[in-house]
Design an enzyme around this catalytic site. Structure first.
Site: not given
Ligand code: AMP
Ligand code: ZN
Length: 119
Positions: A35-36, A92, A98-99, A105, A107
């Site tokens: 995760d970024i 999520n 929080g999605q 995906h 986590h």
């Molecule tokens: P959600 O909030 O459950 O939809 O999770 C989306 C996740 O994607 C968040 O935790 C972000 O930090 C992560 N995210 C967004 N952009 C990127 C990216 N380019 N590379 C890796 N993770 C990312």
């Protein structure tokens, strides 16, 4: 067609390689990457290569691939050595939960104490 890549989807672009990611595992049907914006020492996302908006929709349409995501989440936890200390798999679903990315995906969070119930 269901599951086809979406041109405006961030995670479809990670699957295709158009956007870079720190990939830690890959299977025939899934990709796992860091995760970024990590929320724990281990914070890895496991995604199906096919596009569905959330995990339950994926499971309804392609149950084997949903199972692949869970198996790979467990394999990430083993790779990261967080099985003994415990880890959490989070799905999520919906913006109210929080999605923010509407490509299914999971986590995988671990490496620190995790509160219950989650916030
Ligand atoms: P959600 O909030 O459950 O939809 O999770 C989306 C996740 O994607 C968040 O935790 C972000 O930090 C992560 N995210 C967004 N952009 C990127 C990216 N380019 N590379 C890796 N993770 C990312
Ligand atoms: Zn997508």
């Amino acid at each position: 067609m269901a599951g086809e890549p979406q041109s405006d989807c961030l995670f479809c672009k990670i699957v295709s390689g158009e956007i870079p990611a720190t990939i830690v595992r890959e299977s025939e049907t899934t990709v796992a990457f860091r995760d970024i914006n990590p929320q724990a020492p281990t914070h890895v996302l496991v995604i199906p290569k096919v596009h569905y908006p959330d995990a339950a929709t994926l499971a309804a349409a392609e149950p084997q691939i949903a199972a692949d995501v869970l198996r790979e989440a467990g394999a990430v936890a083993a790779d990261e050595k967080v099985v003994d200390s415990g880890y959490r798999i989070i799905l999520n679903t919906g913006s109210g939960a929080g999605q923010t990315v509407f490509h299914a995906h999971a986590h995988v969070l671990g490496g620190r104490g995790l509160q219950w119930p989650p916030g």
